[in-house]
Design an enzyme around this catalytic site. Structure first.
Site, PDB file in Angstrom:
ATOM      1  N   ARG A 174      70.033 -75.229  68.560  1.00 52.22           N
ATOM      2  CA  ARG A 174      69.071 -75.394  67.464  1.00 52.22           C
ATOM      3  C   ARG A 174      69.593 -74.760  66.179  1.00 52.22           C
ATOM      4  NH1 ARG A 174      63.077 -74.589  69.870  1.00 52.22           N
ATOM      5  NH2 ARG A 174      62.699 -74.203  67.673  1.00 52.22           N
TER       6      ARG A 174
ATOM      7  N   ARG B 124      68.243 -68.702  72.570  1.00 54.10           N
ATOM      8  CA  ARG B 124      67.741 -70.077  72.560  1.00 54.10           C
ATOM      9  C   ARG B 124      68.622 -70.967  71.684  1.00 54.10           C
ATOM     10  NH1 ARG B 124      61.702 -71.213  70.462  1.00 54.10           N
ATOM     11  NH2 ARG B 124      62.672 -71.121  68.416  1.00 54.10           N
TER      12      ARG B 124
ATOM     13  N   ARG C 236      49.142 -71.474  61.201  1.00 53.35           N
ATOM     14  CA  ARG C 236      50.106 -70.411  60.881  1.00 53.35           C
ATOM     15  C   ARG C 236      49.689 -69.588  59.679  1.00 53.35           C
ATOM     16  NH1 ARG C 236      56.191 -72.184  62.406  1.00 53.35           N
ATOM     17  NH2 ARG C 236      55.679 -73.027  64.424  1.00 53.35           N
TER      18      ARG C 236
END
Length: 187
Positions: free
Chosen positions: A134, A128, A89
């Site tokens: 989440r 999502r 990343r």
């Protein structure tokens, strides 16, 4: 044998596409997000530390993530290849990965970057969050994650551009269209 990296901002579809491609090549998908979320869920020392960063939308420190990746790449199921999903990343992580691969006598075949506009990413991530429950996908955290991606991860495109293995993929379209574009690009 395929040794791949799937890159792109949060919500670009890296995990979805990696899951499809891993089946085609019969190689493991190594998702740092999944590994870290499992550690948080299990309450491990690493998980407790990682949770602080994840809940704020920040990157987990390199030393933790790099150690996890190195340990994972030496497992037997990686002998015929792998897909790194969400790692590296940062340019520093990419340099550390290059050293690990050199030490293990491995080379990357392709780096697949899924490009998706920010507005679409926010829409996907909020959807999502509702679907999967989440806590790391709320609007404030999403904006922070996209900012972190744009400042720390986006420079990886330039890093890999010079290697000749970067594959830029439009992340908009049907899942099948994106999969077919990826498969053509990594052959």
């Amino acid at each position: 044998m395929k040794r791949l990296i799937f890159m792109g901002p949060p919500g670009a579809g890296k995990g979805t596409q990696a899951d499809i491609i891993k089946e085609k090549y019969k190689i493991p998908q190594i998702s740092t997000g999944d590994i870290l979320r499992a550690a948080v869920k299990n309450g491990t020392a690493m998980g407790i530390e990682a949770k602080k960063f994840m809940d704020a939308g920040d990157l987990v420190p390199d030393a933790v993530v790099i150690g996890i990746i190195r340990d994972r790449l030496v497992e037997a199921d990686c002998a015929n290849g792998f897909i790194l999903d969400g790692f590296p990343r940062t340019v520093e992580q990419a340099k550390a990965l290059a050293e690990i691969l050199k030490e293990l006598h491995m080379e990357l075949d392709s780096v697949v970057n899924l490009d998706v506009p920010d507005e679409e990413l926010v829409k996907r991530l909020l959807g999502r969050a509702i679907k999967e429950g989440r806590s790391d996908d709320n609007e404030e955290t999403i904006k922070n994650r996209l900012h972190t991606y744009n400042t720390k991860t986006l420079p990886l495109i330039d890093f890999y551009k010079g290697t000749g293995i970067l594959r830029q993929i439009n992340g908009l379209g049907s899942m099948e269209e994106i999969t077919n574009t990826i498969l053509k690009s990594i052959q």
